[in-house]
Write a protein that holds these residues in place. Structure first.
Motif, PDB file in Angstrom:
ATOM      1  N   VAL A   1       0.838  -1.184   0.000  1.00 33.36           N
ATOM      2  CA  VAL A   1       0.000   0.000   0.000  1.00 33.36           C
ATOM      3  C   VAL A   1       0.880   1.243   0.000  1.00 33.36           C
ATOM      4  O   VAL A   1       1.897   1.302   0.691  1.00 33.36           O
ATOM      5  CB  VAL A   1      -0.998  -0.001   1.187  1.00 33.36           C
ATOM      6  CG1 VAL A   1      -0.289   0.059   2.523  1.00 33.36           C
ATOM      7  CG2 VAL A   1      -2.025   1.094   1.044  1.00 33.36           C
ATOM      8  N   THR A   2       0.503   2.206  -0.819  1.00 29.21           N
ATOM      9  CA  THR A   2       1.217   3.482  -0.864  1.00 29.21           C
ATOM     10  C   THR A   2       0.750   4.338   0.315  1.00 29.21           C
ATOM     11  O   THR A   2      -0.309   4.086   0.889  1.00 29.21           O
ATOM     12  CB  THR A   2       0.941   4.226  -2.186  1.00 29.21           C
ATOM     13  OG1 THR A   2      -0.434   4.570  -2.235  1.00 29.21           O
ATOM     14  CG2 THR A   2       1.336   3.383  -3.400  1.00 29.21           C
ATOM     15  N   PRO A   3       1.505   5.366   0.684  1.00 29.00           N
ATOM     16  CA  PRO A   3       1.081   6.217   1.800  1.00 29.00           C
ATOM     17  C   PRO A   3      -0.289   6.864   1.601  1.00 29.00           C
ATOM     18  O   PRO A   3      -0.982   7.133   2.581  1.00 29.00           O
ATOM     19  CB  PRO A   3       2.176   7.277   1.879  1.00 29.00           C
ATOM     20  CG  PRO A   3       3.382   6.605   1.311  1.00 29.00           C
ATOM     21  CD  PRO A   3       2.841   5.708   0.210  1.00 29.00           C
ATOM     22  N   ASP A   4      -0.697   7.074   0.352  1.00 34.04           N
ATOM     23  CA  ASP A   4      -2.020   7.658   0.120  1.00 34.04           C
ATOM     24  C   ASP A   4      -3.103   6.597  -0.020  1.00 34.04           C
ATOM     25  O   ASP A   4      -4.235   6.896  -0.385  1.00 34.04           O
ATOM     26  CB  ASP A   4      -2.014   8.598  -1.081  1.00 34.04           C
ATOM     27  CG  ASP A   4      -1.685   7.906  -2.397  1.00 34.04           C
ATOM     28  OD1 ASP A   4      -1.191   6.764  -2.377  1.00 34.04           O
ATOM     29  OD2 ASP A   4      -1.923   8.510  -3.450  1.00 34.04           O
ATOM     30  N   GLY A   5      -2.769   5.337   0.263  1.00 39.07           N
ATOM     31  CA  GLY A   5      -3.760   4.283   0.318  1.00 39.07           C
ATOM     32  C   GLY A   5      -3.974   3.484  -0.947  1.00 39.07           C
ATOM     33  O   GLY A   5      -4.840   2.617  -0.976  1.00 39.07           O
ATOM     34  N   ILE A   6      -3.213   3.729  -1.999  1.00 40.21           N
ATOM     35  CA  ILE A   6      -3.361   2.943  -3.229  1.00 40.21           C
ATOM     36  C   ILE A   6      -2.644   1.607  -3.039  1.00 40.21           C
ATOM     37  O   ILE A   6      -1.479   1.564  -2.659  1.00 40.21           O
ATOM     38  CB  ILE A   6      -2.810   3.685  -4.456  1.00 40.21           C
ATOM     39  CG1 ILE A   6      -3.631   4.955  -4.694  1.00 40.21           C
ATOM     40  CG2 ILE A   6      -2.828   2.778  -5.692  1.00 40.21           C
ATOM     41  CD1 ILE A   6      -3.074   5.859  -5.753  1.00 40.21           C
ATOM     42  N   VAL A   7      -3.357   0.537  -3.302  1.00 34.92           N
ATOM     43  CA  VAL A   7      -2.798  -0.802  -3.136  1.00 34.92           C
ATOM     44  C   VAL A   7      -2.147  -1.246  -4.446  1.00 34.92           C
ATOM     45  O   VAL A   7      -2.709  -1.062  -5.526  1.00 34.92           O
ATOM     46  CB  VAL A   7      -3.884  -1.807  -2.707  1.00 34.92           C
ATOM     47  CG1 VAL A   7      -3.344  -3.235  -2.680  1.00 34.92           C
ATOM     48  CG2 VAL A   7      -4.447  -1.425  -1.350  1.00 34.92           C
ATOM     49  N   ILE A   8      -0.975  -1.827  -4.324  1.00 31.46           N
ATOM     50  CA  ILE A   8      -0.292  -2.440  -5.462  1.00 31.46           C
ATOM     51  C   ILE A   8      -0.293  -3.939  -5.212  1.00 31.46           C
ATOM     52  O   ILE A   8       0.261  -4.412  -4.223  1.00 31.46           O
ATOM     53  CB  ILE A   8       1.140  -1.906  -5.617  1.00 31.46           C
ATOM     54  CG1 ILE A   8       1.105  -0.401  -5.914  1.00 31.46           C
ATOM     55  CG2 ILE A   8       1.881  -2.675  -6.705  1.00 31.46           C
ATOM     56  CD1 ILE A   8       2.456   0.259  -5.942  1.00 31.46           C
ATOM     57  N   ASP A   9      -0.964  -4.670  -6.098  1.00 25.42           N
ATOM     58  CA  ASP A   9      -1.029  -6.128  -6.011  1.00 25.42           C
ATOM     59  C   ASP A   9       0.009  -6.709  -6.957  1.00 25.42           C
ATOM     60  O   ASP A   9       0.060  -6.335  -8.127  1.00 25.42           O
ATOM     61  CB  ASP A   9      -2.412  -6.652  -6.434  1.00 25.42           C
ATOM     62  CG  ASP A   9      -3.528  -6.217  -5.504  1.00 25.42           C
ATOM     63  OD1 ASP A   9      -3.289  -6.122  -4.288  1.00 25.42           O
ATOM     64  OD2 ASP A   9      -4.645  -5.998  -6.006  1.00 25.42           O
ATOM     65  N   LEU A  10       0.800  -7.628  -6.456  1.00 25.60           N
ATOM     66  CA  LEU A  10       1.764  -8.347  -7.286  1.00 25.60           C
ATOM     67  C   LEU A  10       1.259  -9.764  -7.480  1.00 25.60           C
ATOM     68  O   LEU A  10       1.012 -10.485  -6.511  1.00 25.60           O
ATOM     69  CB  LEU A  10       3.142  -8.378  -6.616  1.00 25.60           C
ATOM     70  CG  LEU A  10       3.742  -7.031  -6.219  1.00 25.60           C
ATOM     71  CD1 LEU A  10       5.081  -7.235  -5.529  1.00 25.60           C
ATOM     72  CD2 LEU A  10       3.884  -6.126  -7.428  1.00 25.60           C
ATOM     73  N   PHE A  11       1.084 -10.166  -8.741  1.00 28.38           N
ATOM     74  CA  PHE A  11       0.628 -11.508  -9.073  1.00 28.38           C
ATOM     75  C   PHE A  11       1.793 -12.288  -9.677  1.00 28.38           C
ATOM     76  O   PHE A  11       2.356 -11.874 -10.694  1.00 28.38           O
ATOM     77  CB  PHE A  11      -0.530 -11.453 -10.079  1.00 28.38           C
ATOM     78  CG  PHE A  11      -1.816 -10.960  -9.485  1.00 28.38           C
ATOM     79  CD1 PHE A  11      -2.768 -11.865  -9.046  1.00 28.38           C
ATOM     80  CD2 PHE A  11      -2.076  -9.605  -9.361  1.00 28.38           C
ATOM     81  CE1 PHE A  11      -3.960 -11.424  -8.497  1.00 28.38           C
ATOM     82  CE2 PHE A  11      -3.256  -9.155  -8.808  1.00 28.38           C
ATOM     83  CZ  PHE A  11      -4.207 -10.066  -8.376  1.00 28.38           C
ATOM     84  N   TRP A  12       2.141 -13.391  -9.054  1.00 23.00           N
ATOM     85  CA  TRP A  12       3.269 -14.192  -9.503  1.00 23.00           C
ATOM     86  C   TRP A  12       2.908 -14.953 -10.766  1.00 23.00           C
ATOM     87  O   TRP A  12       2.000 -15.778 -10.784  1.00 23.00           O
ATOM     88  CB  TRP A  12       3.689 -15.162  -8.409  1.00 23.00           C
ATOM     89  CG  TRP A  12       4.885 -15.996  -8.753  1.00 23.00           C
ATOM     90  CD1 TRP A  12       6.056 -15.589  -9.330  1.00 23.00           C
ATOM     91  CD2 TRP A  12       5.023 -17.389  -8.530  1.00 23.00           C
ATOM     92  NE1 TRP A  12       6.912 -16.640  -9.479  1.00 23.00           N
ATOM     93  CE2 TRP A  12       6.299 -17.770  -8.989  1.00 23.00           C
ATOM     94  CE3 TRP A  12       4.193 -18.361  -7.980  1.00 23.00           C
ATOM     95  CZ2 TRP A  12       6.772 -19.067  -8.918  1.00 23.00           C
ATOM     96  CZ3 TRP A  12       4.659 -19.661  -7.906  1.00 23.00           C
ATOM     97  CH2 TRP A  12       5.944 -20.009  -8.370  1.00 23.00           C
ATOM     98  N   GLU A  13       3.604 -14.642 -11.840  1.00 22.39           N
ATOM     99  CA  GLU A  13       3.420 -15.291 -13.144  1.00 22.39           C
ATOM    100  C   GLU A  13       4.796 -15.723 -13.652  1.00 22.39           C
ATOM    101  O   GLU A  13       5.413 -15.051 -14.479  1.00 22.39           O
ATOM    102  CB  GLU A  13       2.768 -14.326 -14.143  1.00 22.39           C
ATOM    103  CG  GLU A  13       1.363 -13.899 -13.773  1.00 22.39           C
ATOM    104  CD  GLU A  13       0.344 -15.012 -13.928  1.00 22.39           C
ATOM    105  OE1 GLU A  13       0.629 -16.006 -14.637  1.00 22.39           O
ATOM    106  OE2 GLU A  13      -0.738 -14.888 -13.334  1.00 22.39           O
ATOM    107  N   PRO A  14       5.319 -16.860 -13.145  1.00 26.79           N
ATOM    108  CA  PRO A  14       6.696 -17.252 -13.491  1.00 26.79           C
ATOM    109  C   PRO A  14       6.921 -17.545 -14.966  1.00 26.79           C
ATOM    110  O   PRO A  14       8.044 -17.440 -15.446  1.00 26.79           O
ATOM    111  CB  PRO A  14       6.932 -18.505 -12.638  1.00 26.79           C
ATOM    112  CG  PRO A  14       5.576 -19.026 -12.332  1.00 26.79           C
ATOM    113  CD  PRO A  14       4.667 -17.819 -12.271  1.00 26.79           C
ATOM    114  N   GLU A  15       5.870 -17.880 -15.694  1.00 24.45           N
ATOM    115  CA  GLU A  15       5.998 -18.178 -17.130  1.00 24.45           C
ATOM    116  C   GLU A  15       5.436 -17.033 -17.967  1.00 24.45           C
ATOM    117  O   GLU A  15       4.884 -17.259 -19.037  1.00 24.45           O
ATOM    118  CB  GLU A  15       5.275 -19.488 -17.462  1.00 24.45           C
ATOM    119  CG  GLU A  15       5.755 -20.684 -16.654  1.00 24.45           C
ATOM    120  CD  GLU A  15       7.225 -21.009 -16.879  1.00 24.45           C
ATOM    121  OE1 GLU A  15       7.709 -20.854 -18.028  1.00 24.45           O
ATOM    122  OE2 GLU A  15       7.889 -21.396 -15.908  1.00 24.45           O
TER     123      GLU A  15
END
Length: 153
Positions: free
Chosen positions: A68-82
């Motif tokens: 989460v950024t300080p202003d509340g925006i969430v960054i989702d990381l999705f694992w896609e190894p291929e």
């Protein structure tokens, strides 16, 4: 058909889209990405009860991490190894980005869906209803997936 700047249907009014709700990125190396966003950029990683309920199982399996950024925006990381290289077919996921989501007032959600349809915007998925709210996924002119979503009423 992708979005066209020549659309002639109704349009959302300035200010209807209130903020960026979250940004989702596909990543090849989850540990390296978690290190980068958490330790190098100093973003807070959501853990325990902070993790959105729809992502708990994926986070536990190591397939998703949320920051989460300080202003509340969430960054989702999705694992896609291929992860595949870019593809001209917008229905195939491409690049390191998954989608960009805009938040809208729940009272305006159905109107936003109508606007997309009236302007012949290609819909990727939805509208969908989840415990966390409603959403519709669609393509921009370059084939990048965007979402308009709202919290439950």
């Amino acid at each position: 058909m992708l979005s066209s700047p020549q659309s002639r249907g109704r349009a959302l009014q300035t200010g209807n889209l209130r903020s960026v709700h979250h940004i989702a990125f596909n990543v090849v190396d989850m540990q390296a990405s978690r290190h980068f966003y958490g330790n190098i950029l100093g973003l807070h990683e959501l853990t325990g009860d902070e993790v959105p309920t729809t992502l708990i199982k994926l986070v536990a399996a190591g397939k998703v991490a949320n920051f989460v950024t300080p202003d509340g925006i969430v960054i989702d990381l999705f694992w896609e190894p291929e992860l595949a290289p870019p593809d001209p077919n917008p229905q195939r996921a491409f690049t390191r980005a998954n989608h960009l989501a805009f938040d809208i007032d729940p009272a305006l959600f159905d109107r936003a869906v109508e606007v997309l349809k009236e302007n012949n915007i290609a819909i990727a998925d939805g509208p969908v209803t989840r415990p966390t709210g409603r959403g519709i996924y669609f393509y921009d002119p370059d084939g990048f997936i965007l979402e308009i979503r709202c919290d439950p009423n």
